[in-house]
Design a protein around this motif. Sequence first.
Motif, PDB file in Angstrom:
ATOM      1  N   TYR A 169     -14.283   0.024  -2.165  1.00 16.26           N
ATOM      2  CA  TYR A 169     -15.562  -0.631  -1.877  1.00 16.26           C
ATOM      3  C   TYR A 169     -16.223   0.070  -0.695  1.00 16.26           C
ATOM      4  O   TYR A 169     -15.540   0.453   0.273  1.00 16.26           O
ATOM      5  CB  TYR A 169     -15.324  -2.116  -1.563  1.00 16.26           C
ATOM      6  N   CYS A 186     -15.533 -11.860   3.697  1.00 19.12           N
ATOM      7  CA  CYS A 186     -14.253 -11.137   3.582  1.00 19.12           C
ATOM      8  C   CYS A 186     -13.152 -11.910   4.313  1.00 19.12           C
ATOM      9  O   CYS A 186     -13.255 -12.169   5.505  1.00 19.12           O
ATOM     10  CB  CYS A 186     -14.382  -9.741   4.162  1.00 19.12           C
ATOM     11  N   ASP A 188     -10.044 -10.791   4.466  1.00 17.36           N
ATOM     12  CA  ASP A 188      -8.929  -9.874   4.727  1.00 17.36           C
ATOM     13  C   ASP A 188      -9.168  -8.967   5.934  1.00 17.36           C
ATOM     14  O   ASP A 188      -8.494  -7.951   6.072  1.00 17.36           O
ATOM     15  CB  ASP A 188      -8.683  -9.022   3.472  1.00 17.36           C
ATOM     16  N   ALA A 190     -11.359  -6.848   6.471  1.00 14.79           N
ATOM     17  CA  ALA A 190     -11.555  -5.486   5.990  1.00 14.79           C
ATOM     18  C   ALA A 190     -12.971  -4.975   6.258  1.00 14.79           C
ATOM     19  O   ALA A 190     -13.328  -3.893   5.786  1.00 14.79           O
ATOM     20  CB  ALA A 190     -11.251  -5.420   4.495  1.00 14.79           C
ATOM     21  N   ILE A 191     -13.782  -5.745   7.001  1.00 18.09           N
ATOM     22  CA  ILE A 191     -15.160  -5.305   7.247  1.00 18.09           C
ATOM     23  C   ILE A 191     -15.451  -5.324   8.743  1.00 18.09           C
ATOM     24  O   ILE A 191     -15.139  -6.286   9.447  1.00 18.09           O
ATOM     25  CB  ILE A 191     -16.168  -6.193   6.488  1.00 18.09           C
ATOM     26  N   ILE A 201     -16.439  -0.820   5.576  1.00 13.09           N
ATOM     27  CA  ILE A 201     -15.230  -1.400   4.974  1.00 13.09           C
ATOM     28  C   ILE A 201     -14.007  -0.571   5.350  1.00 13.09           C
ATOM     29  O   ILE A 201     -14.001   0.655   5.216  1.00 13.09           O
ATOM     30  CB  ILE A 201     -15.400  -1.500   3.446  1.00 13.09           C
ATOM     31  N   CYS A 206      -8.580  -3.586   2.590  1.00 12.46           N
ATOM     32  CA  CYS A 206      -9.314  -4.146   1.443  1.00 12.46           C
ATOM     33  C   CYS A 206      -8.372  -4.470   0.290  1.00 12.46           C
ATOM     34  O   CYS A 206      -7.538  -3.659  -0.095  1.00 12.46           O
ATOM     35  CB  CYS A 206     -10.384  -3.150   0.988  1.00 12.46           C
ATOM     36  N   THR A 207      -8.532  -5.667  -0.251  1.00 17.99           N
ATOM     37  CA  THR A 207      -7.693  -6.104  -1.380  1.00 17.99           C
ATOM     38  C   THR A 207      -8.482  -6.113  -2.698  1.00 17.99           C
ATOM     39  O   THR A 207      -8.035  -6.705  -3.683  1.00 17.99           O
ATOM     40  CB  THR A 207      -7.147  -7.522  -1.111  1.00 17.99           C
ATOM     41  N   GLN A 208      -9.668  -5.494  -2.696  1.00 18.08           N
ATOM     42  CA  GLN A 208     -10.521  -5.407  -3.901  1.00 18.08           C
ATOM     43  C   GLN A 208     -10.851  -6.784  -4.485  1.00 18.08           C
ATOM     44  O   GLN A 208     -10.891  -6.958  -5.700  1.00 18.08           O
ATOM     45  CB  GLN A 208      -9.848  -4.552  -4.982  1.00 18.08           C
ATOM     46  N   CYS A 209     -11.078  -7.782  -3.597  1.00 18.11           N
ATOM     47  CA  CYS A 209     -11.347  -9.135  -4.103  1.00 18.11           C
ATOM     48  C   CYS A 209     -12.774  -9.283  -4.648  1.00 18.11           C
ATOM     49  O   CYS A 209     -13.081 -10.240  -5.326  1.00 18.11           O
ATOM     50  CB  CYS A 209     -11.106 -10.161  -3.003  1.00 18.11           C
ATOM     51  N   ASN A 210     -13.662  -8.347  -4.274  1.00 21.83           N
ATOM     52  CA  ASN A 210     -15.035  -8.302  -4.812  1.00 21.83           C
ATOM     53  C   ASN A 210     -16.011  -9.264  -4.127  1.00 21.83           C
ATOM     54  O   ASN A 210     -17.183  -9.305  -4.488  1.00 21.83           O
ATOM     55  CB  ASN A 210     -15.033  -8.573  -6.330  1.00 21.83           C
ATOM     56  N   LYS A 211     -15.523 -10.050  -3.143  1.00 19.16           N
ATOM     57  CA  LYS A 211     -16.408 -11.069  -2.558  1.00 19.16           C
ATOM     58  C   LYS A 211     -17.606 -10.445  -1.839  1.00 19.16           C
ATOM     59  O   LYS A 211     -18.724 -10.951  -1.909  1.00 19.16           O
ATOM     60  CB  LYS A 211     -15.615 -11.944  -1.583  1.00 19.16           C
ATOM     61  N   CYS A 212     -17.387  -9.342  -1.129  1.00 19.30           N
ATOM     62  CA  CYS A 212     -18.496  -8.727  -0.381  1.00 19.30           C
ATOM     63  C   CYS A 212     -19.604  -8.277  -1.342  1.00 19.30           C
ATOM     64  O   CYS A 212     -20.788  -8.437  -1.066  1.00 19.30           O
ATOM     65  CB  CYS A 212     -17.996  -7.564   0.466  1.00 19.30           C
TER      66      CYS A 212
HETATM   67  S1  SF4 Z   1     -13.555  -6.357  -1.594  1.00 18.77           S
HETATM   68 FE1  SF4 Z   1     -12.788  -8.228  -0.622  1.00 18.77          FE
HETATM   69  S2  SF4 Z   1     -11.209  -7.511   0.810  1.00 18.77           S
HETATM   70 FE2  SF4 Z   1     -12.431  -5.725   0.235  1.00 18.77          FE
HETATM   71  S3  SF4 Z   1     -13.972  -5.575   1.841  1.00 18.77           S
HETATM   72 FE3  SF4 Z   1     -14.879  -6.743   0.153  1.00 18.77          FE
HETATM   73  S4  SF4 Z   1     -14.511  -8.902   0.687  1.00 18.77           S
HETATM   74 FE4  SF4 Z   1     -13.132  -7.661   1.951  1.00 18.77          FE
END
Ligand code: SF4
Length: 241
Positions: A169, A186, A188, A190-191, A201, A206-212
């Motif tokens: 990401y 986020c 985690d 990660a930002i 990022i 980053c856990t690739q959760c896609n929230k951002c």
């Molecule tokens: S994908 Fe998830 S863990 Fe990665 S930067 Fe975005 S919010 Fe954070």
Amino acid sequence: MDYAITTAGTATVSELLSSLGVDPSGLKAVWVSLPAAAFVTPSGFDTQVEVAEGTVLRTYDAKNCMADALFNIVQELRFATECTCTFGHEGGYQIATILKDICSKKGKPGDLALMRDLAPVMVSQALCDEGKAIGRAVIQVLDAFADEIEAHITKKVCPAGSCRAFQTYHVLVSKCTGCGKCLKACQDDAILGKPKFVHVIVQKNCTQCNKCLEVCPEGAVVTAGADKPKTPPKPIPCKRK
Ligand code: SF4
Ligand code: SF4
């Protein structure tokens, strides 16, 4: 993309594509399901294949990952038969497990060699058509796309940019307004960022959760495969207001 064949017979892949109105340019392969069970690359589009009513023609282009494509074919064939013969049933399970691991960033050196050893035995020893078809599909895909599949293991990339586990990401400098919504979303850590600064990022967190990506109102968060956009190592003042 899947296309259903409505008449039985024999035809070349080119003829089948043409009858379905599919432009073959840009395709990197076509899967023709049973009875042919053939994975065909463009150099083989003039090969005759047998089709029946209900045969599926599945097309693949540059955005499709061939490890994932093969995994899906193997799963479909496994669940289409009730046969429990050792080489078809157990072999299919082994192949599916290996491919799932490869697509999930858990591939191991030797995985391709293991599939290459197993596939011909499935072709010759499986009692059901589906078991034999799995073996053939593995051989055909590895013959054409071994480098792409191996890159998941050796280079830790999905060259097609399709497998989620390999996606990274990134925040685009040209679009970020420093609103902070991604930072809040986020969970985690990660930002990095602060108001009116381009957010960054931290890939290792980053856990690739896609929230951002979901919360960004500017479309500034993007995913990338092998080709990654240039981003600053730490937050810098936004160009956009
Ligand atoms: S994908 Fe998830 S863990 Fe990665 S930067 Fe975005 S919010 Fe954070
Ligand atoms: S990436 Fe999007 S959500 Fe995050 S600060 Fe920039 S504009 Fe806001």
